[in-house]
Design a protein around this motif. Sequence first.
Motif, PDB file in Angstrom:
ATOM      1  N   LEU A 119      -3.298   7.246   7.286  1.00 49.10           N
ATOM      2  CA  LEU A 119      -3.777   8.477   7.923  1.00 49.10           C
ATOM      3  C   LEU A 119      -5.270   8.694   7.674  1.00 49.10           C
ATOM      4  N   THR A 146      -2.969   8.545   2.345  1.00 47.81           N
ATOM      5  CA  THR A 146      -2.880   7.075   2.244  1.00 47.81           C
ATOM      6  C   THR A 146      -3.802   6.474   3.308  1.00 47.81           C
ATOM      7  N   PRO A 147      -4.122   5.170   3.174  1.00 53.19           N
ATOM      8  CA  PRO A 147      -5.047   4.563   4.137  1.00 53.19           C
ATOM      9  C   PRO A 147      -4.620   4.773   5.590  1.00 53.19           C
ATOM     10  N   ASP A 160       4.775  -7.671   3.248  1.00 54.88           N
ATOM     11  CA  ASP A 160       3.659  -7.006   3.924  1.00 54.88           C
ATOM     12  C   ASP A 160       2.904  -8.047   4.737  1.00 54.88           C
ATOM     13  N   ILE A 161       2.269  -7.587   5.805  1.00 53.40           N
ATOM     14  CA  ILE A 161       1.438  -8.493   6.602  1.00 53.40           C
ATOM     15  C   ILE A 161       0.194  -8.875   5.790  1.00 53.40           C
ATOM     16  N   GLY A 198       5.013   2.290   0.167  1.00 55.03           N
ATOM     17  CA  GLY A 198       5.715   1.060  -0.229  1.00 55.03           C
ATOM     18  C   GLY A 198       5.385   0.657  -1.653  1.00 55.03           C
ATOM     19  N   LYS A 252       8.289   6.881  16.268  1.00 56.54           N
ATOM     20  CA  LYS A 252       8.987   7.502  15.132  1.00 56.54           C
ATOM     21  C   LYS A 252      10.229   8.265  15.609  1.00 56.54           C
ATOM     22  N   ALA A 277       7.210  -0.363   6.679  1.00 56.81           N
ATOM     23  CA  ALA A 277       5.941  -0.788   7.287  1.00 56.81           C
ATOM     24  C   ALA A 277       5.757  -0.091   8.629  1.00 56.81           C
ATOM     25  N   GLY A 278       4.538   0.328   8.884  1.00 54.45           N
ATOM     26  CA  GLY A 278       4.255   0.965  10.171  1.00 54.45           C
ATOM     27  C   GLY A 278       2.761   1.035  10.398  1.00 54.45           C
ATOM     28  N   ILE A 279       2.386   1.224  11.659  1.00 57.91           N
ATOM     29  CA  ILE A 279       0.964   1.382  11.975  1.00 57.91           C
ATOM     30  C   ILE A 279       0.748   2.654  12.790  1.00 57.91           C
ATOM     31  N   CYS A 303       4.865 -11.067   5.560  1.00 54.89           N
ATOM     32  CA  CYS A 303       5.839 -10.829   6.635  1.00 54.89           C
ATOM     33  C   CYS A 303       5.236  -9.879   7.652  1.00 54.89           C
ATOM     34  N   ASP A 304       5.307 -10.278   8.909  1.00 60.12           N
ATOM     35  CA  ASP A 304       4.996  -9.362   9.998  1.00 60.12           C
ATOM     36  C   ASP A 304       6.347  -8.859  10.504  1.00 60.12           C
ATOM     37  N   ALA A 322      10.289   7.265   9.186  1.00 61.41           N
ATOM     38  CA  ALA A 322       9.881   7.854  10.467  1.00 61.41           C
ATOM     39  C   ALA A 322       8.653   8.712  10.183  1.00 61.41           C
ATOM     40  N   SER A 323       8.641   9.953  10.629  1.00 61.70           N
ATOM     41  CA  SER A 323       7.514  10.866  10.371  1.00 61.70           C
ATOM     42  C   SER A 323       7.895  12.264  10.831  1.00 61.70           C
ATOM     43  N   TYR A 357       2.647   6.309  18.660  1.00 56.44           N
ATOM     44  CA  TYR A 357       3.167   6.482  17.297  1.00 56.44           C
ATOM     45  C   TYR A 357       4.302   7.510  17.289  1.00 56.44           C
ATOM     46  N   SER A 388       0.839  -1.199   0.000  1.00 57.30           N
ATOM     47  CA  SER A 388       0.000   0.000   0.000  1.00 57.30           C
ATOM     48  C   SER A 388       0.878   1.254   0.000  1.00 57.30           C
TER      49      SER A 388
HETATM   50  P1  NAD Z   1      -0.309   2.435   4.388  1.00 60.60           P
HETATM   51  O1  NAD Z   1      -1.256   2.076   5.478  1.00 60.60           O
HETATM   52  O2  NAD Z   1      -0.840   2.853   3.055  1.00 60.60           O
HETATM   53  O3  NAD Z   1       0.734   1.249   4.168  1.00 60.60           O
HETATM   54  C1  NAD Z   1       1.343   0.596   5.250  1.00 60.60           C
HETATM   55  C2  NAD Z   1       1.540  -0.868   4.891  1.00 60.60           C
HETATM   56  O4  NAD Z   1       2.210  -1.505   5.988  1.00 60.60           O
HETATM   57  C3  NAD Z   1       0.223  -1.622   4.667  1.00 60.60           C
HETATM   58  O5  NAD Z   1       0.248  -2.314   3.433  1.00 60.60           O
HETATM   59  C4  NAD Z   1       0.151  -2.587   5.860  1.00 60.60           C
HETATM   60  O6  NAD Z   1      -0.502  -3.803   5.558  1.00 60.60           O
HETATM   61  C5  NAD Z   1       1.624  -2.781   6.168  1.00 60.60           C
HETATM   62  N1  NAD Z   1       1.843  -3.257   7.538  1.00 60.60           N
HETATM   63  C6  NAD Z   1       1.205  -2.876   8.662  1.00 60.60           C
HETATM   64  N2  NAD Z   1       1.666  -3.570   9.711  1.00 60.60           N
HETATM   65  C7  NAD Z   1       2.619  -4.413   9.238  1.00 60.60           C
HETATM   66  C8  NAD Z   1       3.461  -5.391   9.829  1.00 60.60           C
HETATM   67  N3  NAD Z   1       3.388  -5.660  11.127  1.00 60.60           N
HETATM   68  N4  NAD Z   1       4.327  -6.050   9.047  1.00 60.60           N
HETATM   69  C9  NAD Z   1       4.394  -5.803   7.723  1.00 60.60           C
HETATM   70  N5  NAD Z   1       3.616  -4.913   7.100  1.00 60.60           N
HETATM   71  C10 NAD Z   1       2.737  -4.210   7.848  1.00 60.60           C
HETATM   72  O7  NAD Z   1       0.594   3.583   5.005  1.00 60.60           O
HETATM   73  P2  NAD Z   1       1.673   4.590   4.392  1.00 60.60           P
HETATM   74  O8  NAD Z   1       1.126   5.947   4.559  1.00 60.60           O
HETATM   75  O9  NAD Z   1       2.184   4.142   3.087  1.00 60.60           O
HETATM   76  O10 NAD Z   1       2.777   4.409   5.536  1.00 60.60           O
HETATM   77  C11 NAD Z   1       4.043   3.905   5.305  1.00 60.60           C
HETATM   78  C12 NAD Z   1       4.949   4.436   6.383  1.00 60.60           C
HETATM   79  O11 NAD Z   1       4.932   5.862   6.355  1.00 60.60           O
HETATM   80  C13 NAD Z   1       4.566   4.037   7.807  1.00 60.60           C
HETATM   81  O12 NAD Z   1       5.723   3.701   8.543  1.00 60.60           O
HETATM   82  C14 NAD Z   1       3.942   5.302   8.357  1.00 60.60           C
HETATM   83  O13 NAD Z   1       4.048   5.390   9.752  1.00 60.60           O
HETATM   84  C15 NAD Z   1       4.762   6.366   7.651  1.00 60.60           C
HETATM   85  N6  NAD Z   1       4.141   7.683   7.604  1.00 60.60           N
HETATM   86  C16 NAD Z   1       2.921   7.850   7.034  1.00 60.60           C
HETATM   87  C17 NAD Z   1       2.339   9.109   7.049  1.00 60.60           C
HETATM   88  C18 NAD Z   1       0.959   9.345   6.488  1.00 60.60           C
HETATM   89  O14 NAD Z   1       0.412  10.424   6.671  1.00 60.60           O
HETATM   90  N7  NAD Z   1       0.371   8.377   5.793  1.00 60.60           N
HETATM   91  C19 NAD Z   1       3.017  10.198   7.595  1.00 60.60           C
HETATM   92  C20 NAD Z   1       4.266   9.998   8.147  1.00 60.60           C
HETATM   93  C21 NAD Z   1       4.822   8.726   8.159  1.00 60.60           C
END
Ligand code: NAD
Length: 275
Positions: free
Chosen positions: A213, A210-211, A39-40, A21, A179, A99-101, A70-71, A160-161, A175, A18
Amino acid sequence: MPGLRLPHRVAVITGGGSGIGRECALLFASEGANVVLADINLEACQKTADMVNERFSKAELPVKAIAMKCDVSKEDEVAAIVQRAVDEFGRLDVMFNNAGIMHPADDNALNTEEKIWDLTQAINVKGVWYGCKHAIVAMRKNPTDDSKNLHVGGSIINTASFVALRGAATPQIAYTASKGAVLAMSRELAMVHAREGIRVNSLCPGPLQTPLLMDFLNTPEKLNRRLTHLPLGRFGEAVEQAKAVLFLATDESSYILGHDLLVDGGLSAAYVTAE
Ligand code: NAD
């Protein structure tokens, strides 16, 4: 291959199903890199791999994408994705620990439950540590090939963020702490491994469409509370992050390490934004 920015390179991308990535996978492949996507969510990750293989497996320099479940909070699963890259493509040049949540129950210091804190640190911090650890072991063993400009070492990029650098009164304490840990860990790794030719940098995205946020900001009030602070008047796009990650992945950034690269639409420079 003239013109390509990552010819014959091999990259592992976590969170490849997603957002950032997925965009990175497409961009890296368009520049000549083979990619292992982890990805998980295997289904989403496989979709990214299919997109890459449809577009780039018959390119002038054909590349391949592999999807793996992968987790990142499980060390053996992280070790397996790095090993797969080495087994399939012979080396690892780029590790993107992305990857991050951001958990919906993540709140302020008083309201956040310990299990939310622990889960967030396990994925966002420990997952990055495992990715760095196994990437470093693989990058040290890279075979040298001067004809293809392939050498020992590589580039590690950790997501990070901007919230690790700026305070927000819309709390997500687990979170934000996670970061900050990514930034500190990446800086230290950069110093420890610099002379092995392994560069470590952090990406600090601003708020994105992205999903991750958008699922968190699930009401117009929550969205507008943030939008008013964004100088461009819009959230960022994942591909705008991917372009910065590509720069950190290539030799174009050969003198950049231990850096926190802010890609935040000017957010961190703002006091009052335009009307
Ligand atoms: P996203 O939710 O679109 O994608 C994140 C992906 O990580 C998903 O496909 C999810 O299935 C996967 N994932 C979640 N837990 C996992 C695990 N335990 N093991 C493997 N995969 C896992 O989010 P994104 O916006 O593309 O975020 C990517 C990175 O950017 C994250 O680290 C997030 O913290 C960081 N980030 C995002 C934002 C934002 O506003 N979206 C801002 C700053 C930083």
